[in-house]
Scaffold this motif. Structure first.
Motif, PDB file in Angstrom:
ATOM      1  N   ARG A  56       0.756  -1.009   0.071  1.00  0.00           N
ATOM      2  CA  ARG A  56      -0.001   0.005  -0.106  1.00  0.00           C
ATOM      3  C   ARG A  56       0.724   1.055  -0.082  1.00  0.00           C
ATOM      4  O   ARG A  56       0.604   2.328  -0.746  1.00  0.00           O
ATOM      5  CB  ARG A  56      -0.929   0.087   1.311  1.00  0.00           C
ATOM      6  N   ALA A  57       1.913   1.092   0.775  1.00  0.00           N
ATOM      7  CA  ALA A  57       3.108   2.393   0.684  1.00  0.00           C
ATOM      8  C   ALA A  57       3.675   2.662  -0.634  1.00  0.00           C
ATOM      9  O   ALA A  57       3.534   3.890  -0.943  1.00  0.00           O
ATOM     10  CB  ALA A  57       4.031   2.273   1.886  1.00  0.00           C
ATOM     11  N   ILE A  58       3.962   1.541  -1.235  1.00  0.00           N
ATOM     12  CA  ILE A  58       4.597   1.722  -2.663  1.00  0.00           C
ATOM     13  C   ILE A  58       3.446   2.264  -3.488  1.00  0.00           C
ATOM     14  O   ILE A  58       3.809   3.174  -4.387  1.00  0.00           O
ATOM     15  CB  ILE A  58       4.794   0.329  -3.144  1.00  0.00           C
ATOM     16  N   ASP A  59       2.234   1.866  -3.367  1.00  0.00           N
ATOM     17  CA  ASP A  59       1.119   2.316  -4.243  1.00  0.00           C
ATOM     18  C   ASP A  59       0.947   4.023  -3.893  1.00  0.00           C
ATOM     19  O   ASP A  59       0.824   4.731  -4.857  1.00  0.00           O
ATOM     20  CB  ASP A  59       0.037   1.656  -3.778  1.00  0.00           C
ATOM     21  N   LEU A  60       1.152   4.462  -2.865  1.00  0.00           N
ATOM     22  CA  LEU A  60       0.811   5.828  -2.317  1.00  0.00           C
ATOM     23  C   LEU A  60       1.636   6.872  -2.480  1.00  0.00           C
ATOM     24  O   LEU A  60       1.757   7.834  -3.018  1.00  0.00           O
ATOM     25  CB  LEU A  60       0.340   5.972  -0.843  1.00  0.00           C
ATOM     26  N   VAL A  61       3.186   6.307  -2.408  1.00  0.00           N
ATOM     27  CA  VAL A  61       4.146   7.193  -2.099  1.00  0.00           C
ATOM     28  C   VAL A  61       4.417   7.706  -3.786  1.00  0.00           C
ATOM     29  O   VAL A  61       4.128   7.310  -4.756  1.00  0.00           O
ATOM     30  CB  VAL A  61       5.458   6.474  -1.851  1.00  0.00           C
ATOM     31  N   ARG A  62       5.154   9.014  -3.788  1.00  0.00           N
ATOM     32  CA  ARG A  62       5.296   9.518  -4.911  1.00  0.00           C
ATOM     33  C   ARG A  62       6.485   8.934  -5.688  1.00  0.00           C
ATOM     34  O   ARG A  62       7.311   8.190  -5.088  1.00  0.00           O
ATOM     35  CB  ARG A  62       5.640  11.190  -4.960  1.00  0.00           C
ATOM     36  N   PRO A  63       6.408   9.086  -7.277  1.00  0.00           N
ATOM     37  CA  PRO A  63       7.815   8.537  -7.875  1.00  0.00           C
ATOM     38  C   PRO A  63       9.223   9.156  -7.131  1.00  0.00           C
ATOM     39  O   PRO A  63       9.046  10.489  -6.848  1.00  0.00           O
ATOM     40  CB  PRO A  63       7.447   8.952  -9.243  1.00  0.00           C
ATOM     41  N   GLY A  64      10.072   8.415  -6.987  1.00  0.00           N
ATOM     42  CA  GLY A  64      11.333   8.900  -6.120  1.00  0.00           C
ATOM     43  C   GLY A  64      11.162   9.203  -4.855  1.00  0.00           C
ATOM     44  O   GLY A  64      12.092   9.506  -4.131  1.00  0.00           O
TER      45      GLY A  64
END
Ligand code: ZN
Ligand code: ZN
Length: 337
Positions: A241-249
């Motif tokens: 879920r965190a990977i899904d939410l975080v901005r690119p980079g």
């Protein structure tokens, strides 16, 4: 003295009388003022990933007043008020030189036995409390130190967009340290409304309950995708879920203690060029910084605690906590109430 003992996985803790502890070399004994209970205690007593020996003591969030001093202790005396570090390394190896005693490669010594009237503590692992700090607040130093290190690792800037997943005590300690750094644009993402009021009392006014549209809601509140996601829930699915939410980079800091297999799609993290960093415990400097911070902000820090009980009620309160039926904040035991 009276102490709470582990018997077998899932069985309520037993309140028993055991011999008073004696300080060994380099150790002191304290009269425990307060001891907190945390999710790790539930893992340790529920057979999640490991099983403690029967008769083990528990409790790694505690402090109190020194009542006996062992040999070769020069920096502590009877009457000193301390918070106890419950993992103390050899102090010599590469792991210890990192500042984090849990990384000791020469078998650290564990002092997780604060759920008792008295406790043996390593003098090297003791942090003296500021003169104005209440003894009861000594039990808050450990949980707040965990958030202290994670926020320090994240190198967060004041104008950063932040999501914390999981408004338990660890997520709330991250919120505490972010606010101390002047970081205001912080969303708490939760699996339910249960800790909304608790989060508000810790200064978190942006609270989102997980659902399909939560990502959209978060981006609308923050003004974009988060630069940093702190994963403080420790249940399967939240790293994905965190990977899904975080901005690119962007960056994900993991401090949840998940002991079950979890699945992520590494390609999703790779394609977004995400940095994922786990954070274990804290350094001695973080621990000392916490005592000072809690002393200065005691009212805010104490709002983390929702339930304080004495030894007679402790085992039942622990079961409520294990079953998710307790208060929304931290459970603490006052062995003398
Ligand atoms: Zn803990
Ligand atoms: Zn070491």
């Amino acid at each position: 003295m009276r102490a709470l003992l582990f018997r077998s996985p899932g069985e309520p803790l037993a309140l028993e009388t055991i011999p008073d502890p004696e300080p060994g070399e380099g150790e002191v004994v304290i009269r425990v003022a307060r001891c907190g209970v945390c999710g790790t205690d539930v893992h340790a007593t529920s057979g999640h990933g490991f099983v403690l020996p029967a008769g083990s003591q528990l409790g790694h969030e505690y402090g109190g007043e020194v009542v006996a001093v062992g040999k070769n202790v020069d920096r502590l005396a009877v009457g000193d008020r301390i918070a106890a570090m419950t993992v103390v390394g050899c102090g010599q190896c590469e792991g210890c030189k990192s500042g984090i005693d849990l990384l000791c490669t020469n078998q650290y010594v564990g002092y997780a036995h604060g759920l008792a009237e008295y406790a043996r503590v390593s003098a090297r692992g003791a942090t003296k409390l500021p003169a104005t700090m209440s003894l009861a607040d000594s039990a808050l130093v450990e949980p707040f130190a965990v958030g202290c290190r994670a926020v320090r690792l994240s190198d967060v800037q004041r104008d950063a967009k932040i999501v914390i997943i999981g408004p338990g005590p660890i997520g709330l300690s991250v919120l505490f340290w972010l606010r101390k750094r002047g970081v205001e644009n912080v969303v708490m993402l939760a699996s339910s409304d249960r800790r909304r009021t608790l989060t508000e009392s810790m200064g978190g006014d942006k609270f989102v309950v997980e659902k399909d549209s939560a990502g959209e809601e978060i981006r609308a509140i923050l003004g974009g995708a988060p630069d940093i996601v702190f994963e403080a829930a420790g249940v399967p699915g939240v790293v994905g879920r965190a990977i899904d939410l975080v901005r690119p980079g962007g960056t994900i800091i993991g401090l949840g203690f998940c002991l079950q297999p979890d699945t992520i799609i590494p390609g999703m993290a790779m394609i977004k060029d995400v940095t994922i960093r786990w954070s274990t415990t804290f350094t001695r400097e973080d621990f000392a910084a916490c005592a000072d911070a809690i002393d200065k902000d005691a009212v805010l820090a104490r709002s983390l605690v929702s339930t304080v009980v004495g030894m007679e009620q402790a085992s039942a309160a622990f079961e409520d906590f294990r079953n998710g039926k307790g208060g929304s904040g931290k459970l603490q035991i006052d062995p003398w109430s």
